[in-house]
Design a protein around this motif. Structure first.
Motif, PDB file in Angstrom:
ATOM      1  N   TYR A   1      34.815  84.741 102.722  1.00 60.40           N
ATOM      2  CA  TYR A   1      35.428  84.128 103.690  1.00 60.40           C
ATOM      3  C   TYR A   1      36.837  83.232 103.342  1.00 60.40           C
ATOM      4  O   TYR A   1      38.022  83.511 103.991  1.00 60.40           O
ATOM      5  CB  TYR A   1      34.705  83.561 104.809  1.00 60.40           C
ATOM      6  N   HIS A   2      36.573  82.337 102.617  1.00 62.21           N
ATOM      7  CA  HIS A   2      37.373  81.344 102.262  1.00 62.21           C
ATOM      8  C   HIS A   2      38.526  81.902 101.373  1.00 62.21           C
ATOM      9  O   HIS A   2      39.590  81.377 101.251  1.00 62.21           O
ATOM     10  CB  HIS A   2      36.884  79.965 101.783  1.00 62.21           C
ATOM     11  N   ASP A   3      38.171  83.048 100.655  1.00 64.26           N
ATOM     12  CA  ASP A   3      38.858  83.565  99.403  1.00 64.26           C
ATOM     13  C   ASP A   3      40.217  83.979 100.188  1.00 64.26           C
ATOM     14  O   ASP A   3      41.226  84.226  99.471  1.00 64.26           O
ATOM     15  CB  ASP A   3      38.307  84.590  98.681  1.00 64.26           C
ATOM     16  N   PHE A   4      40.073  84.711 101.279  1.00 68.10           N
ATOM     17  CA  PHE A   4      41.276  85.250 102.031  1.00 68.10           C
ATOM     18  C   PHE A   4      42.267  84.167 102.383  1.00 68.10           C
ATOM     19  O   PHE A   4      43.294  84.706 102.475  1.00 68.10           O
ATOM     20  CB  PHE A   4      40.756  86.034 103.503  1.00 68.10           C
ATOM     21  N   PHE A   5      42.049  82.908 102.476  1.00 71.02           N
ATOM     22  CA  PHE A   5      42.829  81.944 102.783  1.00 71.02           C
ATOM     23  C   PHE A   5      43.734  81.804 101.834  1.00 71.02           C
ATOM     24  O   PHE A   5      45.023  81.103 101.837  1.00 71.02           O
ATOM     25  CB  PHE A   5      42.196  80.576 103.299  1.00 71.02           C
ATOM     26  N   LEU A   6      43.504  82.230 100.193  1.00 68.33           N
ATOM     27  CA  LEU A   6      44.191  81.905  99.199  1.00 68.33           C
ATOM     28  C   LEU A   6      45.400  82.828  99.083  1.00 68.33           C
ATOM     29  O   LEU A   6      46.363  82.556  98.415  1.00 68.33           O
ATOM     30  CB  LEU A   6      43.387  82.047  97.918  1.00 68.33           C
ATOM     31  N   ALA A   7      45.377  83.723 100.124  1.00 64.29           N
ATOM     32  CA  ALA A   7      46.741  84.749 100.128  1.00 64.29           C
ATOM     33  C   ALA A   7      48.016  83.869 100.634  1.00 64.29           C
ATOM     34  O   ALA A   7      49.241  84.064 100.227  1.00 64.29           O
ATOM     35  CB  ALA A   7      46.445  85.677 101.171  1.00 64.29           C
ATOM     36  N   GLU A   8      47.610  82.855 101.482  1.00 66.11           N
ATOM     37  CA  GLU A   8      48.982  82.180 102.095  1.00 66.11           C
ATOM     38  C   GLU A   8      49.983  82.877 102.370  1.00 66.11           C
ATOM     39  O   GLU A   8      51.141  82.348 102.051  1.00 66.11           O
ATOM     40  CB  GLU A   8      49.147  81.129 101.265  1.00 66.11           C
ATOM     41  N   SER A   9      50.141  84.118 103.040  1.00 66.13           N
ATOM     42  CA  SER A   9      51.249  84.846 103.299  1.00 66.13           C
ATOM     43  C   SER A   9      52.086  85.336 102.075  1.00 66.13           C
ATOM     44  O   SER A   9      53.281  86.114 102.320  1.00 66.13           O
ATOM     45  CB  SER A   9      51.958  84.185 104.518  1.00 66.13           C
ATOM     46  N   LYS A  10      51.592  85.019 100.972  1.00 67.16           N
ATOM     47  CA  LYS A  10      52.136  85.544  99.807  1.00 67.16           C
ATOM     48  C   LYS A  10      51.840  86.987  99.198  1.00 67.16           C
ATOM     49  O   LYS A  10      52.767  87.677  98.567  1.00 67.16           O
ATOM     50  CB  LYS A  10      52.137  84.684  98.644  1.00 67.16           C
ATOM     51  N   MET A  11      50.730  87.298  99.668  1.00 69.34           N
ATOM     52  CA  MET A  11      50.110  88.682  99.169  1.00 69.34           C
ATOM     53  C   MET A  11      49.025  89.098 100.061  1.00 69.34           C
ATOM     54  O   MET A  11      48.321  88.086 100.822  1.00 69.34           O
ATOM     55  CB  MET A  11      49.542  88.307  97.817  1.00 69.34           C
ATOM     56  N   LEU A  12      48.884  90.426 100.363  1.00 74.05           N
ATOM     57  CA  LEU A  12      47.822  90.895 101.164  1.00 74.05           C
ATOM     58  C   LEU A  12      46.515  91.102 100.148  1.00 74.05           C
ATOM     59  O   LEU A  12      46.817  91.742  98.858  1.00 74.05           O
ATOM     60  CB  LEU A  12      48.259  92.209 101.701  1.00 74.05           C
ATOM     61  N   ILE A  13      45.489  90.465 100.543  1.00 82.12           N
ATOM     62  CA  ILE A  13      44.457  90.549  99.688  1.00 82.12           C
ATOM     63  C   ILE A  13      43.399  91.603 100.346  1.00 82.12           C
ATOM     64  O   ILE A  13      43.262  91.524 101.602  1.00 82.12           O
ATOM     65  CB  ILE A  13      43.291  89.282  99.701  1.00 82.12           C
ATOM     66  N   CYS A  14      42.829  92.623  99.565  1.00 82.67           N
ATOM     67  CA  CYS A  14      42.206  93.473 100.225  1.00 82.67           C
ATOM     68  C   CYS A  14      40.798  93.754  99.639  1.00 82.67           C
ATOM     69  O   CYS A  14      40.727  93.874  98.277  1.00 82.67           O
ATOM     70  CB  CYS A  14      42.875  94.979 100.018  1.00 82.67           C
TER      71      CYS A  14
ATOM     72  N   SER B   1      43.356  90.210 104.097  1.00 79.83           N
ATOM     73  CA  SER B   1      43.915  89.011 104.849  1.00 79.83           C
ATOM     74  C   SER B   1      44.911  89.474 105.878  1.00 79.83           C
ATOM     75  O   SER B   1      45.331  90.775 105.957  1.00 79.83           O
ATOM     76  CB  SER B   1      44.570  88.434 103.769  1.00 79.83           C
ATOM     77  N   ASP B   2      45.611  88.483 106.430  1.00 79.37           N
ATOM     78  CA  ASP B   2      46.784  88.843 107.506  1.00 79.37           C
ATOM     79  C   ASP B   2      47.878  89.425 106.594  1.00 79.37           C
ATOM     80  O   ASP B   2      48.180  89.281 105.557  1.00 79.37           O
ATOM     81  CB  ASP B   2      47.394  87.427 107.875  1.00 79.37           C
TER      82      ASP B   2
END
Length: 365
Positions: free
Chosen positions: A310-323, A271-272
């Motif tokens: 694809y949509h799972d990565f949006f769950l990060a919401e800048s709170k956590m890096l998803i890899c 994610s971002d």
């Protein structure tokens, strides 16, 4: 040693009751009474792995993923699953799968990831719920220790990294034997006052049958006064995923380079960037999108797993890096883990690790 005897020893270390309800674990094919000539440990029991087992004279394959998962209604060889199972049956090779029983084990799949990353202070990410019970039993004081020993031997009293845990209170019990009784102490129709211990132990619910049987066998009374209660406590040492701490915090890009090196990865989907330091790391081997919210709630800085959509990565919401490091890649240490466990338990026949490739994903760089 027969296949069933080998399985019994495996399941004392990795109980299948730890597996998720949807899973298909255990002996998938094979005759339990057949003697074991050798064991081949693998990730997936594909046709090429069955060929390897035959070549190595191993008639028991212990695999991580179950080759038979759902929907198998015939065996005609029309797909890779049926071809593998047919070949195993025709050559008298048994297949035994562990899968989520090892996923949910504190020392299982996710512990292998954490070890590779050097994480400390490990805790279960999604603890199993409603699988703990409490037994309370009343025992004559002089027989208290023998009943405790029986309970402990049957698996009661395990709490985390401690076993033989119990609590005992001494008191006075009363009972009156009536007609038809054969009392351990006292006389019919006369109230007996007994010096008794109240013993309390905790156990995993799947052990209830064996624990109650052991208790009754060791108890001197005809009628064993006992109570069993379901607990709301989470089992902090069983469940999906683990989170822990790095020795030193790292920048996000440095952490990704570190992970690529440790896991020998070609790519990492992520994610971002949050532009925060990485200290607390959550992991869940295999398909782990279900653990994203749990990792966020545990204040993980990064979450490593596989099969992120694809949509799972949006769950990060800048709170956590998803890899997303890949399904197989996150489970790549399982074969070695199982090989080491089986090698310690069995010395009378060969234990081999499969050398065959089973990961279906390839990369063009």
């Amino acid at each position: 040693m027969t296949i069933s005897e080998v399985i019994s020893k495996i399941e004392k270390r990795i109980p299948l009751q730890q597996a998720e309800d949807f899973d298909n674990v255990g002996l998938l094919c094979g005759v339990p009474t057949r003697n074991v000539s050798g064991i081949l440990v693998c990730h997936d029991a594909l046709e090429n792995v069955v060929d390897e087992a035959i070549q190595k004279n191993c008639n028991l394959i212990v695999c991580f993923h179950p080759i038979i998962f759902s929907g198998l209604k015939s065996l005609t060889g029309k797909n890779y699953v049926e071809r593998a199972v047919l070949k195993a049956i025709e050559n008298k090779v048994a297949i035994y799968a562990i899968h989520t029983a090892w996923d949910n084990d504190f020392f299982g799949v996710n512990a292998g990831i954490c070890h590779q990353l050097g994480l400390k202070d490990l805790k279960i990410l999604q603890p199993k719920k409603n699988n703990l019970k409490q037994l309370t039993v009343f025992v004559p004081k002089d027989q208290s220790e023998q009943v405790k020993e029986a309970l402990f031997s049957a698996g009661a009293g395990n709490i985390g990294f401690y076993d033989e845990c119990s609590f005992t209170i001494n008191g006075k019990g009363t009972f009156r034997p009536t007609e038809g009784s054969n009392p351990f102490s006292g006389q019919q129709n006369i109230r007996e006052n007994a010096d008794e211990d109240m013993i309390s132990v905790i156990f995993e619910s799947y052990k209830q049958g064996q624990i109650v049987a052991a208790m009754k066998s060791a108890h001197p009374y005809e009628e064993v006064a006992h109570q069993i209660h379901s607990l709301d406590n989470e089992n902090q040492y069983s469940g999906l995923g683990i989170y822990g701490e790095l020795e030193e915090e790292m920048d996000e890009k440095d952490f990704l380079k570190f992970v690529k090196e440790k896991f020998n990865l070609e790519i990492i989907r992520h994610s971002d960037f949050t532009h925060k330091k990485i200290k607390r790391v959550g992991v869940l081997g295999g398909s782990g999108a279900s653990g994203i919210r749990s990792a966020i709630s545990k204040k993980c800085d990064v979450y490593l797993t596989g099969d992120i959509k694809y949509h799972d990565f949006f769950l990060a919401e800048s709170k956590m890096l998803i890899c997303d490091i890949g399904h197989f890649e996150s489970e790549q240490f399982v074969t070695q883990q199982l090989f080491e466990i089986l090698s310690q338990k069995f010395s009378t026949f060969a234990i081999s690790k499969s050398i065959e490739k089973t990961n279906p994903v390839n990369y063009f760089i």
